[in-house]
Design a protein around this motif. Structure first.
Motif, PDB file in Angstrom:
ATOM      1  N   PHE A 163       0.826  -1.207   0.000  1.00 58.83           N
ATOM      2  CA  PHE A 163       0.000   0.000   0.000  1.00 58.83           C
ATOM      3  C   PHE A 163       0.857   1.252   0.000  1.00 58.83           C
ATOM      4  O   PHE A 163       1.770   1.408   0.813  1.00 58.83           O
ATOM      5  N   LYS A 164       0.565   2.168  -0.934  1.00 57.48           N
ATOM      6  CA  LYS A 164       1.195   3.486  -0.981  1.00 57.48           C
ATOM      7  C   LYS A 164       0.074   4.522  -1.029  1.00 57.48           C
ATOM      8  O   LYS A 164      -0.807   4.448  -1.895  1.00 57.48           O
ATOM      9  N   PHE A 165       0.135   5.478  -0.113  1.00 55.99           N
ATOM     10  CA  PHE A 165      -0.972   6.437  -0.035  1.00 55.99           C
ATOM     11  C   PHE A 165      -1.190   7.187  -1.337  1.00 55.99           C
ATOM     12  O   PHE A 165      -2.316   7.267  -1.835  1.00 55.99           O
ATOM     13  N   TRP A 166      -0.110   7.733  -1.914  1.00 50.96           N
ATOM     14  CA  TRP A 166      -0.285   8.579  -3.102  1.00 50.96           C
ATOM     15  C   TRP A 166      -0.641   7.767  -4.340  1.00 50.96           C
ATOM     16  O   TRP A 166      -1.198   8.313  -5.302  1.00 50.96           O
ATOM     17  N   MET A 167      -0.358   6.494  -4.331  1.00 55.03           N
ATOM     18  CA  MET A 167      -0.733   5.641  -5.461  1.00 55.03           C
ATOM     19  C   MET A 167      -2.064   4.935  -5.227  1.00 55.03           C
ATOM     20  O   MET A 167      -2.818   4.682  -6.181  1.00 55.03           O
ATOM     21  N   ASP A 168      -2.359   4.617  -3.961  1.00 53.22           N
ATOM     22  CA  ASP A 168      -3.513   3.775  -3.655  1.00 53.22           C
ATOM     23  C   ASP A 168      -4.542   4.458  -2.745  1.00 53.22           C
ATOM     24  O   ASP A 168      -5.731   4.501  -3.074  1.00 53.22           O
ATOM     25  N   GLY A 169      -4.071   4.967  -1.604  1.00 50.57           N
ATOM     26  CA  GLY A 169      -4.997   5.474  -0.590  1.00 50.57           C
ATOM     27  C   GLY A 169      -5.915   6.562  -1.094  1.00 50.57           C
ATOM     28  O   GLY A 169      -7.125   6.540  -0.845  1.00 50.57           O
ATOM     29  N   ILE A 170      -5.351   7.516  -1.806  1.00 50.30           N
ATOM     30  CA  ILE A 170      -6.147   8.649  -2.269  1.00 50.30           C
ATOM     31  C   ILE A 170      -7.217   8.198  -3.262  1.00 50.30           C
ATOM     32  O   ILE A 170      -8.327   8.712  -3.292  1.00 50.30           O
ATOM     33  N   LYS A 171      -6.894   7.170  -4.082  1.00 48.76           N
ATOM     34  CA  LYS A 171      -7.867   6.654  -5.056  1.00 48.76           C
ATOM     35  C   LYS A 171      -8.949   5.827  -4.370  1.00 48.76           C
ATOM     36  O   LYS A 171     -10.108   5.840  -4.803  1.00 48.76           O
ATOM     37  N   THR A 224     -19.212  19.170   1.238  1.00 54.60           N
ATOM     38  CA  THR A 224     -20.061  18.031   0.900  1.00 54.60           C
ATOM     39  C   THR A 224     -19.193  16.906   0.342  1.00 54.60           C
ATOM     40  O   THR A 224     -18.037  17.136  -0.052  1.00 54.60           O
ATOM     41  N   VAL A 225     -19.730  15.710   0.280  1.00 54.26           N
ATOM     42  CA  VAL A 225     -18.946  14.603  -0.287  1.00 54.26           C
ATOM     43  C   VAL A 225     -18.657  14.862  -1.761  1.00 54.26           C
ATOM     44  O   VAL A 225     -17.623  14.420  -2.290  1.00 54.26           O
ATOM     45  N   ARG A 226     -19.543  15.569  -2.448  1.00 57.35           N
ATOM     46  CA  ARG A 226     -19.292  15.932  -3.849  1.00 57.35           C
ATOM     47  C   ARG A 226     -18.068  16.844  -3.949  1.00 57.35           C
ATOM     48  O   ARG A 226     -17.226  16.680  -4.845  1.00 57.35           O
ATOM     49  N   GLN A 227     -17.957  17.800  -3.046  1.00 53.77           N
ATOM     50  CA  GLN A 227     -16.804  18.704  -3.060  1.00 53.77           C
ATOM     51  C   GLN A 227     -15.526  17.966  -2.679  1.00 53.77           C
ATOM     52  O   GLN A 227     -14.453  18.237  -3.233  1.00 53.77           O
ATOM     53  N   ILE A 228     -15.631  17.035  -1.743  1.00 55.65           N
ATOM     54  CA  ILE A 228     -14.464  16.227  -1.376  1.00 55.65           C
ATOM     55  C   ILE A 228     -14.014  15.401  -2.572  1.00 55.65           C
ATOM     56  O   ILE A 228     -12.816  15.307  -2.877  1.00 55.65           O
ATOM     57  N   ALA A 229     -14.969  14.801  -3.275  1.00 58.09           N
ATOM     58  CA  ALA A 229     -14.641  14.001  -4.465  1.00 58.09           C
ATOM     59  C   ALA A 229     -13.945  14.860  -5.515  1.00 58.09           C
ATOM     60  O   ALA A 229     -12.972  14.418  -6.145  1.00 58.09           O
ATOM     61  N   ALA A 230     -14.437  16.087  -5.716  1.00 62.63           N
ATOM     62  CA  ALA A 230     -13.833  16.978  -6.710  1.00 62.63           C
ATOM     63  C   ALA A 230     -12.387  17.296  -6.356  1.00 62.63           C
ATOM     64  O   ALA A 230     -11.504  17.318  -7.216  1.00 62.63           O
ATOM     65  N   GLU A 231     -12.129  17.562  -5.068  1.00 61.17           N
ATOM     66  CA  GLU A 231     -10.764  17.861  -4.624  1.00 61.17           C
ATOM     67  C   GLU A 231      -9.865  16.640  -4.799  1.00 61.17           C
ATOM     68  O   GLU A 231      -8.719  16.755  -5.265  1.00 61.17           O
ATOM     69  N   LEU A 232     -10.361  15.458  -4.459  1.00 61.28           N
ATOM     70  CA  LEU A 232      -9.567  14.237  -4.598  1.00 61.28           C
ATOM     71  C   LEU A 232      -9.274  13.930  -6.059  1.00 61.28           C
ATOM     72  O   LEU A 232      -8.175  13.461  -6.402  1.00 61.28           O
ATOM     73  N   GLU A 233     -10.242  14.184  -6.939  1.00 54.80           N
ATOM     74  CA  GLU A 233     -10.026  13.955  -8.368  1.00 54.80           C
ATOM     75  C   GLU A 233      -8.857  14.792  -8.876  1.00 54.80           C
ATOM     76  O   GLU A 233      -7.992  14.307  -9.625  1.00 54.80           O
ATOM     77  N   GLN A 234      -8.824  16.065  -8.462  1.00 57.48           N
ATOM     78  CA  GLN A 234      -7.726  16.922  -8.900  1.00 57.48           C
ATOM     79  C   GLN A 234      -6.405  16.495  -8.274  1.00 57.48           C
ATOM     80  O   GLN A 234      -5.356  16.571  -8.917  1.00 57.48           O
ATOM     81  N   LEU A 235      -6.448  16.054  -7.026  1.00 56.30           N
ATOM     82  CA  LEU A 235      -5.229  15.573  -6.382  1.00 56.30           C
ATOM     83  C   LEU A 235      -4.664  14.357  -7.114  1.00 56.30           C
ATOM     84  O   LEU A 235      -3.452  14.250  -7.317  1.00 56.30           O
ATOM     85  N   VAL A 236      -5.542  13.440  -7.502  1.00 55.63           N
ATOM     86  CA  VAL A 236      -5.092  12.282  -8.274  1.00 55.63           C
ATOM     87  C   VAL A 236      -4.437  12.743  -9.576  1.00 55.63           C
ATOM     88  O   VAL A 236      -3.373  12.253  -9.975  1.00 55.63           O
ATOM     89  N   ASP A 237      -5.055  13.717 -10.238  1.00 53.24           N
ATOM     90  CA  ASP A 237      -4.517  14.218 -11.508  1.00 53.24           C
ATOM     91  C   ASP A 237      -3.134  14.841 -11.325  1.00 53.24           C
ATOM     92  O   ASP A 237      -2.208  14.563 -12.092  1.00 53.24           O
ATOM     93  N   VAL A 238      -2.979  15.699 -10.317  1.00 53.19           N
ATOM     94  CA  VAL A 238      -1.686  16.384 -10.173  1.00 53.19           C
ATOM     95  C   VAL A 238      -0.596  15.415  -9.745  1.00 53.19           C
ATOM     96  O   VAL A 238       0.555  15.535 -10.174  1.00 53.19           O
ATOM     97  N   VAL A 239      -0.958  14.451  -8.899  1.00 55.89           N
ATOM     98  CA  VAL A 239       0.033  13.478  -8.443  1.00 55.89           C
ATOM     99  C   VAL A 239       0.500  12.603  -9.601  1.00 55.89           C
ATOM    100  O   VAL A 239       1.676  12.244  -9.706  1.00 55.89           O
TER     101      VAL A 239
END
Length: 749
Positions: free
Chosen positions: A424-432, A597-612
């Motif tokens: 398990f790697k957070f930036w590869m797995d956890g965030i997704k 909201t969970v929608r806003q959290i999802a949006a932030e995580l989506e961008q984090l996945v993209d930048v990483v």
């Protein structure tokens, strides 16, 4: 009409006849076509400007403020050109950064909507720009035939719940795409039309387009004039203050034949087949329940439980060895877990397919909260399964005797176990993985029933494909980060009433303060409860640490996050850990209203996945702004509540602020340096002016735009500049170097 009178008689008569056509049409598009044709395009635009410019000095109607006062409103599509939507937004949400654009530019803003950023779409234009206007039939035809505009509107319809208000939803301009998409068999979710119309044409269109009509009666004064605003404001107020008081979770009625006669308990217990005893009790219980209006609160049902208590106790007897290993025709393989609330067993059907049987402990049969919660969990899982929501164990069947549910058996480990794995790697797995959870919650919250989980924690997050190899994942068309959420016993939905069991005390840090204090209060039935659990699960995935018992209420919670969440040198996006830390901090705020909201959290995580992962094209300006500041100052900085403005006070009187401008698709920097008592005043005006000029030259020669507010006066330097995000993407290092060089020029003492 004055211009017509100056024409020759024949020409004037023809023009007057055309004008008179307006009185014979109900089609405003056609009417504007006529006016434009009669007076010509220049006069048409000039006349409209005179009328529309009156809105500049007018206050927006109160209804606009009421709309922005609803916490769930994330965007507004308007056909008006008056700018009232934007004005009202500034009054009600002054700190919220919002994208404002016209219908003709909508295709350029799909990425904004996709990122769940707030927006105002002036679909028919703004009065300041005649190019954006949509008044005539040809204007409308050009707009709705534009592929980019169509893509934008269709995305909104499919992704959001739309409420039509103050317009005709059946108008092609407003809701024409709804019917078109519905006819293509696309599931559009729920949309609503608040209207006073009661004609059959409106009903027919709403049925075809899948829009639910909410009707109201306007107030009518003594002169026969209708007042819609007051009634609409009352409706919005009711929405804002609404508290669910719907039906109690229904009794679990099994898919089994009714049995009108049951032998005595003594005769029943003489049967060798324990599963047959179970089925007869269930059939008889079903008969009593249906006879008494679908409830188990009747005297007859309570008598049944009392008179057959030993046999019912026998029905609860399940083991994985003969003769007690058959449960409603399924073979019991093994016990998976057992606690004070329920036990879970792995069972297989005749074909060998595996399922999970969750059975409430018999001691809870007469405990109202436990029984209510189990039934509500069954109902929630049924809602999710019927809607084919991804990320849940599919509901198969449920029973009252014993109170149980059969669902898909999910192989694999939960997040609690996976985080401890070396793989398990957070930036590869956890965030997704957390993003998958967030997307599941977005789906469930958006169901008509609005299903809330309310028990989001790592032990309830199964990651079934995490250890699969790539070939198996490809064959199964799944992702190693797909999740399945378990344990809906604490769930809530719009058709729920009653009380709920409390959570797992050993994992109390995953529950928000309002849920710990009183799980049955109204605040604990908010979708923002799931935001909290999601934030704490993100914390665990990132750090491997269980949240403290006080959770977000812990006095040192912010310090814990700073200590535990640090930059990973292997991640190219250097400020990513700061975004995660801040996302956890806001999601776990003790004040429910401050959580995203969970929608806003999802949006932030989506961008984090993209930048990483290096997908930097289309990244939101606020992400660029923070990354530039992080690389430039290499020290702590502050963020506003929306993570759009980032500020660092370098010393007293010296501040740098950087902002992501969604509207301008740019990053804006503001630097201020004020002379202090320790500053050498000798020749300061000449020196600081020269240094500012040098900083401006450095920036402007590297594609930064210097703002007019830049200057030196009264021993104060102000340097303001901006750069388009399109120029940052492939030149980030150069952009940062340029900014640092410029700041070095004006960092004067």
């Amino acid at each position: 009409m004055e211009s017509i009178r100056l024409l020759k008689d024949e020409e004037a008569k023809r023009k007057e006849d055309e004008i008179n056509e307006i009185y014979g049409t109900n089609n405003s598009w056609h009417a504007f076509d006529i006016i434009k044709g009669v007076i010509g395009e220049p006069s048409f635009k000039a006349a409209l400007r005179v009328i529309l410019e009156r809105a500049d000095n007018a206050e927006p109607p109160e209804i606009y403020r009421d709309i922005w006062g609803l916490p769930g409103v994330s965007g507004l599509l308007t056909l008006n050109l008056d700018g009232f939507a934007e004005k009202a937004h500034r009054r009600v949400r002054p700190l919220e950064d919002i994208a404002v654009f016209t219908g003709k530019d909508a295709s350029d803003y799909v990425h904004i909507v996709n990122r769940r950023k707030p927006f105002i779409a002036n679909l028919h234009g703004i009065h300041q720009s005649a190019r954006s206007w949509v008044f005539t039939r040809s204007d409308l035809k050009n707009l709705i035939s534009d592929q980019g505009y169509c893509q934008f509107v269709k995305y909104i319809i499919a992704d959001r719940a739309i409420v039509f208000l103050g317009i005709s939803a059946d108008d092609v301009a407003a809701g024409g795409f709804l019917q078109e998409l519905a006819e293509q068999g696309i599931d559009l979710g729920q949309h609503f039309w608040i209207t006073d119309r009661r004609d059959s044409a409106a009903n027919r269109w709403a049925n075809k387009a899948g829009v639910q009509i909410v009707r109201y009666e306007p107030n009518v004064d003594s002169e026969g004039k209708s007042d819609h605003s007051t009634v609409l404001s009352d409706i919005i107020k009711d929405l804002r203050e609404f508290v669910s008081k719907d039906q109690k979770a229904p009794v679990v009625i099994p898919q089994i034949d009714n049995l009108d006669y049951l032998p005595s308990q003594k005769e029943l217990l003489m049967l060798d087949d324990e599963d047959e005893i179970r089925k007869r009790l269930a059939g008889y219980a079903k008969s009593i329940i249906e006879k008494n209006g679908g409830t188990t609160d009747s005297l007859e049902y309570r008598s049944f439980l009392k008179n057959y208590s030993r046999a019912i106790h026998q029905a609860w007897h399940v083991k994985n060895w003969e003769p007690s290993n058959i449960f409603y025709g399924y073979s019991v393989v093994d016990q998976i877990s057992s606690g004070s609330f329920s036990s879970v067993w792995k069972v297989v059907d005749e074909s060998g397919s595996a399922f999970a049987a969750k059975i409430i402990q018999i001691d809870n049969l007469e405990k109202g909260p436990q029984l209510d919660s189990f039934r509500r969990g069954v109902q929630s899982l049924r809602f999710l399964s019927n809607a084919d929501v991804p990320g849940n164990a599919r509901y198969v069947v449920a029973h009252e005797i014993p109170t149980s549910i059969i669902m898909d058996f999910i192989e694999g480990d939960n997040l609690n176990e996976i985080v401890k794995s070396r793989n398990f790697k957070f930036w590869m797995d956890g965030i997704k993985i957390i993003l998958s959870v967030a997307n599941h919650l977005v789906h469930s919250h958006n169901l008509p029933q609005g299903v809330l989980h309310r028990d989001i924690r790592p032990t309830n997050i199964m990651v079934p494909y995490f250890y699969y190899n790539e070939s198996d994942i490809s064959r199964l068309e799944c992702s190693k980060h797909d999740v399945v959420l378990l344990n809906y016993d604490m769930s809530w939905h719009l058709k729920a009433r009653g009380v709920t069991i409390t959570g797992n005390i050993e994992e109390a840090g995953y529950y928000p303060p309002e849920q710990v204090a009183d799980i049955n209060n109204e605040q604990s039935r908010s979708a923002l409860v799931d935001s909290y659990g999601l934030g704490m699960s993100l914390f665990y995935a990132c750090t491997g640490c269980t949240p403290p018992t006080g959770g977000g209420n812990a006095a040192d919670w912010s310090d814990i996050l700073k200590q535990k969440i640090r930059r990973d040198p292997s991640v190219r996006w250097q400020s990513a850990h700061e975004r995660v830390r801040r996302l956890i901090l806001t999601s776990t705020s003790p004040e429910q209203k401050n959580r995203p909201t969970v929608r806003q959290i999802a949006a932030e995580l989506e961008q984090l996945v993209d930048v990483v992962e290096g997908r930097w094209q289309g990244i939101s300006p606020d992400f660029w702004a923070e990354e530039i500041l992080y690389r430039s100052v290499e020290a702590d900085y502050e963020s506003n509540s929306f993570s759009t403005v980032f500020t660092r006070e370098l010393r007293a009187g010296r501040t740098i602020s950087i902002k992501g401008d969604i509207q301008g698709r740019s990053v804006a920097v503001s630097f201020e340096n004020v002379a202090t008592e320790a500053t050498n005043r000798s020749g300061i005006d000449r020196l600081w002016t020269e240094k500012l000029r040098s900083a401006k030259d450095i920036l402007s020669s590297n594609e930064w735009e210097i703002k007019k507010s830049t200057g030196y006066s009264g021993m104060t330097i102000i340097l303001e500049a901006s750069i388009e995000t399109s120029k940052i993407h492939s030149n980030l290092d150069r952009v940062v170097r340029t900014l640092k060089r410029a700041l070095d020029q004006v960092r004067l003492d």
